[in-house]
Every structure is written in structure tokens, then in C-alpha cells.
Design a protein around this motif. Structure first.
Motif, PDB file in Angstrom:
ATOM      1  N   UNK A  85       0.836  -1.189   0.000  1.00 10.13           N
ATOM      2  CA  UNK A  85       0.000   0.000   0.000  1.00 10.13           C
ATOM      3  C   UNK A  85       0.880   1.252   0.000  1.00 10.13           C
ATOM      4  N   UNK A  86       0.857   1.992  -1.084  1.00 12.57           N
ATOM      5  CA  UNK A  86       1.702   3.175  -1.208  1.00 12.57           C
ATOM      6  C   UNK A  86       1.194   4.359  -0.384  1.00 12.57           C
ATOM      7  N   UNK A  87       0.003   4.254   0.191  1.00 12.25           N
ATOM      8  CA  UNK A  87      -0.507   5.350   1.021  1.00 12.25           C
ATOM      9  C   UNK A  87       0.320   5.532   2.290  1.00 12.25           C
ATOM     10  N   UNK A  88       1.157   4.556   2.631  1.00 12.13           N
ATOM     11  CA  UNK A  88       2.018   4.691   3.803  1.00 12.13           C
ATOM     12  C   UNK A  88       3.161   5.680   3.573  1.00 12.13           C
ATOM     13  N   UNK A  89       3.265   6.186   2.332  1.00 12.44           N
ATOM     14  CA  UNK A  89       4.209   7.253   1.984  1.00 12.44           C
ATOM     15  C   UNK A  89       3.372   8.464   1.563  1.00 12.44           C
ATOM     16  N   UNK A  90       2.887   9.201   2.523  1.00 14.47           N
ATOM     17  CA  UNK A  90       1.886  10.238   2.263  1.00 14.47           C
ATOM     18  C   UNK A  90       2.360  11.368   1.346  1.00 14.47           C
ATOM     19  N   UNK A  91       3.635  11.656   1.292  1.00  9.19           N
ATOM     20  CA  UNK A  91       4.150  12.733   0.435  1.00  9.19           C
ATOM     21  C   UNK A  91       4.818  12.221  -0.846  1.00  9.19           C
ATOM     22  N   UNK A  92       4.733  10.926  -1.097  1.00  8.79           N
ATOM     23  CA  UNK A  92       5.394  10.348  -2.267  1.00  8.79           C
ATOM     24  C   UNK A  92       4.864  10.987  -3.547  1.00  8.79           C
TER      25      UNK A  92
END
Length: 130
Positions: A22-29
Motif C-alpha cells: 500500500x503506497x498510502x504509507x508514503x503520504x508525500x510520495x
């Protein structure tokens, strides 16, 4: 692994990697580069909000769920992947998109794709990754 400050993530030659999770764990990506991931079948973009996405030498990669939700995407590159390149070439890219680069195994197809994308205003040269 997660981060509230990570803006750019490059995943290069990680042996045995089969998912990015889940890429949402990198909120500023905002920029994601994935290369040489031979077991990766899918990159789920639903939790991401990207401006740049590069995918190269991910020969099993067939799915990009959430690509249609990437409304900030300015730059996209796909090379040596199993994605449907015709669908990528012909899709409606967001208004922010300026640089779309697609490379298949056929130079004739590549030349045609470059011309078609350029005609749609999507032919700018992409930025160089650090």
C-alpha cells in the motif's frame, strides 16, 4: 516501512520483490521509480498521488490499478514491461501530463507511439532521475 516525509522512492534491483504494498504509507510520495523487478506483477497506485512514475525491466508487470486516479501525473515512462502498451499509448492522460514515454520491443511501434504522443502534447523529454 513507511514515511511521512519521503517524496521520491527508487526501487532498483531488489531480489525477490513481489509487491510494493500500500503506497498510502508514503503520504508525500510524488515520484516512484521501479526497475529490474522480475517478480513484480502489479503496482497498486490507489494509495498514491504521483507526479512521476517510471517502470523499467519489470517483465511480469501486467497491472497498474489506480493509474486512472493519478491526476497530478506529469511524467510516465514504461519500458520492458508486460503492460498493454497500446492501452497506455491511447489512454486519456491527465491534463497535468507532459512527458509520456513508452518503449516496446518494436522500434516501429516505438516511433509511432512517440509521434502519436507528441501530437497530443505528451512528447516533452522527461526529467533525469538523481
Amino acid at each position: 516501512m513507511s514515511s511521512t516525509t519521503l517524496e521520491m522512492l527508487q526501487i532498483l534491483r531488489v531480489r525477490g520483490l513481489s509487491t510494493l504494498g500500500d503506497l498510502s504509507r508514503f503520504s508525500l510520495l510524488s515520484a516512484l521509480r521501479v526497475e529490474d523487478q522480475l517478480q513484480l506483477v502489479e503496482v497498486d497506485l490507489n494509495g498514491a498521488n504521483l507526479e512521476r512514475l517510471w517502470l523499467a525491466n519489470c517483465k511480469m508487470l501486467v497491472e497498474l490499478p489506480g493509474l486512472e486516479r493519478q491526476h497530478r501525473l506529469k511524467e510516465f515512462r514504461a519500458s520492458v514491461v508486460a503492460l498493454d502498451m497500446n492501452l497506455l499509448r491511447d489512454r486519456d492522460w491527465p491534463q497535468t501530463a507532459r512527458s509520456i514515454n513508452l518503449f516496446s520491443g518494436s522500434q516501429k511501434w516505438n516511433d509511432d507511439a512517440i509521434a502519436r504522443l507528441k501530437d497530443r502534447g505528451l512528447g516533452e523529454k522527461g526529467a533525469i532521475w538523481p
